[in-house]
Enzyme design. Structure first.
Site, PDB file in Angstrom:
ATOM      1  N   SER A  48       0.968  -1.206   0.237  1.00  0.00           N
ATOM      2  CA  SER A  48       0.012   0.050   0.011  1.00  0.00           C
ATOM      3  C   SER A  48       0.682   1.379  -0.307  1.00  0.00           C
ATOM      4  CB  SER A  48      -0.900   0.399   1.663  1.00  0.00           C
ATOM      5  OG  SER A  48      -0.329   0.524   2.808  1.00  0.00           O
ATOM      6  N   LEU A  63       3.064  -1.344   4.654  1.00  0.00           N
ATOM      7  CA  LEU A  63       2.246  -0.176   5.017  1.00  0.00           C
ATOM      8  C   LEU A  63       3.813   0.494   5.595  1.00  0.00           C
ATOM      9  CD1 LEU A  63       0.367   0.551   7.855  1.00  0.00           C
ATOM     10  CD2 LEU A  63       3.003  -1.300   7.855  1.00  0.00           C
ATOM     11  N   ILE A 119       6.952  -2.897   7.048  1.00  0.00           N
ATOM     12  CA  ILE A 119       6.539  -1.765   7.163  1.00  0.00           C
ATOM     13  C   ILE A 119       7.805  -0.967   6.661  1.00  0.00           C
ATOM     14  CG2 ILE A 119       7.369   0.234   8.969  1.00  0.00           C
ATOM     15  CD1 ILE A 119       5.198  -1.503   9.803  1.00  0.00           C
ATOM     16  N   LYS A 120       7.717  -0.200   5.488  1.00  0.00           N
ATOM     17  CA  LYS A 120       8.202  -0.319   4.195  1.00  0.00           C
ATOM     18  C   LYS A 120       8.922   1.355   5.095  1.00  0.00           C
ATOM     19  CE  LYS A 120       5.886   0.742   0.626  1.00  0.00           C
ATOM     20  NZ  LYS A 120       5.222   0.934  -0.621  1.00  0.00           N
ATOM     21  N   VAL A 121      10.362   0.525   4.605  1.00  0.00           N
ATOM     22  CA  VAL A 121      11.264   2.670   4.878  1.00  0.00           C
ATOM     23  C   VAL A 121      12.428   2.789   3.430  1.00  0.00           C
ATOM     24  CG1 VAL A 121      13.077   3.035   6.765  1.00  0.00           C
ATOM     25  CG2 VAL A 121      11.796   1.536   7.493  1.00  0.00           C
TER      26      VAL A 121
END
Length: 946
Positions: free
Chosen positions: A42, A105, A136-138
């Protein structure tokens, strides 16, 4: 078994780049999982368009909107969706032993330069969701890479995004490996954290953005042979690095403890260049230990015609050679990749801010009670509701997005290759850099005006943008030339100094006679003033790949050639290069136009049920397509004054799309709004007004009370036109479904062109056009048609009295009047013809349209020959006071034809085409003073009465 299962057997997983609530709850996601989908990602851009563009989240917004901030609402809504998606994917996570089934996300993009803030935010989100299959997107920024280390060391799954550079990738992989080493020693430190044999990570390499940026540099360098190859080359080199990084003793020690490799993830896999296959990035990068993320469109394309074969390790020598050629040209890929990272971060931040703003605006609308779309359909309301049930039960909206040609016909011809417009709002943002670079270049050179040479779908959207938004300060002013009247051509020549003018040649096919005639004429004039080479620098083209115009433009050395997606038909091209390049030249914020269009595109998706949801494209289209066969086939558009220029664009869209096979919806634009009694029961009224404009509230209520169906569309501001382009395109496609016709072909357009060409051939052979004998000559007017009247006014009256009154209730088959002016378009002539429309409307209660020739031949001309044949056609022609020769080609002195002869041939050809189709037509040829002749006819009709 689907291709997704086949792909999984190669070691590659497909994740879906999409999220919205109805998609999760309707069973669509569950169905895709059963077909082999193995994950989902997302981002705020996708999510906020779902929130703002649909009613999916309205209940939660109403419930919590007054007690939470937009940021709090965003997180609440998103976490609910992420949790739902993660639960749906959990069986995949279990069956693959934690290898797949992930949902991603991202942290707030504003933290991209804040390591501590990123780590804190990521841990908080991971703990709040409490699911092991959440990532978790970083971003891979200098601050993000150490955050990757800390998060992996804490036991948090990480999706590292915005990777472009091999050098940066090495740092990312190193951070991951070091994080695993720490995790192996110390164990997870967050609630729900995963041990070293369960934590996962992917490194997301972006593909299409690399090619978009590199291709621009290659075109500037005049080296196009390696265009479209660098994104894949970059990815294959990354995979070589992956093989080195995840091998050797150090990795073997971690692997022995169950550690997983950090898989490469291919992102940005939707091709943005129409020259490239739509499954290019999928087909060419298949290999083990990889993930590919696909948008809905790309997944559909891959399932339909993608190829499953391990390709990731093939062609390494070719890859190396392409990169060597790029370096030899002096194009620095590392510099481009750094720029792409900066652009990506800026885009993410802007999307996040837009999302917060969008939620605020949605709240304002919800609590104020303002509705974007509302319908008062009277006695036809139940029929339209049944039509919406049909759309739901037959999954018509899903099938449109799935390119199911059987929505319209059993034959895919002129359907499956004409649905590219569905994706313009999503694809074109990545082409804006190309447009911006072009616009900045012509501005820097001091050009002040642009003359667009085109007609029909190539010219109507540009004209709409110019008339609605005006010309911005410091940008170019735009004039559209779409008339072969010699007076119009000569006026454009007088008003445009070649030294200050950009000539924009615009035609999809590349062979439109009007456009090529304009190009030859103005290229020769510019070459005479500036010289051939300098003249070419003042010309640009928009066309389809491989068209004759592309070849000519490159041969002549045009400044720029924009190649449009060939899967987009001309009348559906407003949100492509055809509309956006001219819009950008006059200073329109085309990025905002596309944002608004994307919101409406989300609203029109298949998972937004036409009945239970608020799919406005479906609802408008159903009303159009269901009411038309019942006699309500005159769609009358009423707009705020500043939106009036939208009328001609939507007129072409509806008329050319629906007027065929003896059916049709007549779009009526520019008519004055009259009292209810001045209309017959053959109308569907649609109003498009800006917030705060109450001009038409009382008249519209009066129409509703009298039983006329009325649909209202409310726009926040002028930029909502971006959404209206898409809404009306979708509505027209849906209307075509109910009418049982193909809304993307134009089978009758060619008839007038064929006859015009024949007359031109006769002219070249004999030296004159085959002019028929007039039935009447009086008062400086020659009348052609079936009339025994003694004067032109009587002839006009008798002609109008032949109108079909229509039968039944409502009266199906009632006539309309089409005024066709093969005259120089100007304000004075238009005023007189508008007065004629009003007198006819009030006197005979007939719907009227007005079009200048040959422009309308590329607009309403299809409907005139293809509908049920109840139109009354009034053609006006005149002797041109001056003429202009059409050069046989660029830089050629010879001329076998003039514009005056061409427009005369087009008028004669259209008249004959109408007669051949059994239509009723009367022609008035005005000798001498055109305004005086027109006024005499109008005044002769007398004062309107019933």
């Amino acid at each position: 078994m689907s291709k997704m299962h086949d792909l999984a057997r190669t070691g590659q997983s497909i994740w879906y780049d999409y999220i919205r609530r109805n998609f999760l709850l309707s069973g669509e996601l569950k169905s895709l999982i059963s077909q082999g989908l193995r994950g989902l990602t997302s981002n705020p851009a996708v999510f906020w368009k779902a929130v703002a563009g649909s009613s999916d989240y309205d209940d939660d917004l109403k419930k919590f909107g007054k007690e939470k901030s937009p940021r709090e609402l965003y997180e609440m809504l998103l976490l609910k969706d992420i949790a739902t998606a993660a639960d749906l994917f959990f069986p995949v996570y279990e069956s693959t032993k934690g290898r797949d089934g992930f949902v991603s996300l991202e942290v707030d993009p504003g933290l991209s330069n804040d390591t501590e803030g990123t780590v804190s935010e990521a841990k908080r989100l991971f703990e709040a969701l409490g699911r092991p299959n959440v990532m978790i997107k970083v971003p891979a920024t200098p601050a993000g890479i150490p955050a990757v280390f800390e998060l992996i060391a804490s036991g948090v799954n990480v999706n590292v995004t915005l990777l472009f550079s091999i050098e940066v990738y090495r740092s990312v992989a190193d951070a991951y490996i070091r994080g695993l080493e720490t995790l192996a020693q110390e164990g997870p430190t967050v609630r729900g954290g995963l041990p070293v044999d369960a934590v996962s990570s992917v490194a997301s390499f972006f593909l299409s953005r690399v090619d978009t940026a590199v291709d621009r540099a290659l075109e500037t360098a005049g080296k196009r042979e390696i265009q479209g190859k660098i994104g894949i080359a970059n990815a294959k080199l990354a995979h070589l690095e992956f093989q080195d990084l995840f091998s050797g003793r150090a990795w073997d020690r971690l692997s022995a403890r169950g550690a997983r490799v950090q898989r490469l993830l291919w992102a940005g896999t939707a091709t943005k260049n129409p020259l490239y296959p739509d499954t290019l990035y999928v087909d060419q990068l298949i290999g083990p230990d990889t993930v590919t993320t696909l948008t809905p469109a790309t997944l559909r394309a891959f399932l339909d015609h993608g190829t499953v074969s391990e390709t990731l390790t093939r062609g390494i020598e070719e890859v190396t050679e392409s990169l060597r050629k790029l370096a030899d040209l002096g194009i620095d890929l590392n510099r481009i990749n750094r720029g792409l990272l900066e652009e990506g971060l800026e885009t993410f931040v802007q999307s996040f801010q837009s999302m917060l703003k969008g939620i605020s605006e949605k709240l304002d609308r919800l609590f104020s009670g303002k509705k974007v779309y509302s319908a008062h359909l009277g006695n036809d309301g139940e029929r339209v509701k049944e039509g919406l049930k049909h759309l739901r039960d037959e999954k018509v909206m899903d099938r449109i997005w799935a390119h199911d040609y059987r929505v319209w016909k059993e034959d895919p011809s002129e359907i499956t290759n004409r649905l590219g417009w569905l994706y313009s709002p999503d694809i074109m943002p990545e082409r804006l850099g190309e447009i911006t670079e072009f616009v900045e270049g012509v501005r820097e050179e001091g050009l002040t005006s642009v003359l667009l040479l085109g007609i029909g779908g190539s010219s109507l959207a540009p004209e709409t943008f110019r008339k609605v938004f005006g010309a911005g300060k410091g940008f170019l002013d735009l004039t559209v030339l779409d008339s072969t009247d010699p007076g119009a051509v000569l006026a454009c020549e007088r008003e445009h100094d070649p030294k200050k003018t950009l000539y924009l040649v615009s035609t999809k096919s590349g062979g439109t006679v009007e456009t090529l005639s304009f190009m030859n004429y103005f290229f020769n004039r510019a070459a005479a003033a500036l010289g051939p080479k300098e003249a070419a620098a003042h010309f640009a083209a928009i066309t389809d790949p491989g068209s004759s115009l592309e070849e000519r433009a490159r041969k002549l050395g045009f400044r720029k050639v924009f190649l449009n997606d060939p899967r987009i038909g001309g009348r559906y091209s407003a949100l492509s290069f055809f509309g956006l390049v001219p819009a950008a030249l006059v200073g329109v914020d085309v990025a905002e136009i596309l944002e608004r269009a994307a919101l409406v595109a989300r609203n029109c998706e298949g998972c937004n049920c036409p009945l239970g949801g608020d799919n406005t494209g479906a609802r408008l289209g159903a009303a159009m397509g269901i009411l038309a066969p019942r006699g309500r086939d005159k769609l009358t558009l009423i707009t705020s004054p500043s939106l009036e220029p939208f009328g001609p664009w939507v007129e072409q869209l509806i008329a050319e799309s629906t007027g065929k096979e003896g059916k049709g919806i007549l779009p009526v634009t520019g008519e004055p709004l009259l009292d209810p009694g001045d209309y017959s029961a053959d109308r569907l009224f649609v109003s498009m007004v800006l917030e705060g404009d109450e001009t038409f509230d009382s008249p519209l209520r009066a129409l509703e009370r009298s039983g006329h169906p009325v649909i209202r569309i409310l726009l926040r501001d002028l930029y909502d036109l971006g959404g209206e382009f898409f809404r009306w395109e979708m509505a027209t496609a849906v209307a075509g479904h109910f009418l049982g016709i193909n809304p993307f072909d134009q089978p009758n357009v060619e008839s007038a062109k064929v006859l015009a060409r024949k007359m031109v051939a006769d002219y070249r052979e004999k030296g004159y056009l085959p002019e028929p004998a007039p039935a009447l000559v009086s008062s400086g007017i020659r009348v052609y048609g079936d009339t025994g009247a003694g004067d032109p006014v009587t002839a006009l009256r008798e002609f109008l009295e032949r109108a079909d009154p229509g039968e039944g209730d409502p009266p199906a088959g009632r006539s309309y009047v089409s005024i066709q002016a093969f005259l120089k378009p100007d304000a004075g002539t238009t005023r007189i013809l508008q007065e004629l429309r009003e007198r006819i409307q009030k006197t005979y209660r007939l719907a009227t349209t007005l079009g200048y020739g040959p422009r309308f031949l590329h607009s309403t001309g299809q409907l005139h020959k293809g509908d049920a044949g109840r139109g009354l056609f009034i053609q006006f022609t005149a002797d041109a006071p001056g003429d202009a020769p059409i050069p046989d080609g660029p830089l050629q002195d010879a001329s076998a034809l003039s514009f005056g002869t061409l427009i005369s041939a087009q008028a004669l050809g259209d008249r004959q085409a109408l007669l051949d189709a059994g239509r009723r037509i009367i022609r008035f040829h005005l000798e001498g003073d055109v305004p005086s002749g027109l006024k005499g006819l109008v005044e002769g009709l007398g004062n309107p009465g019933r």
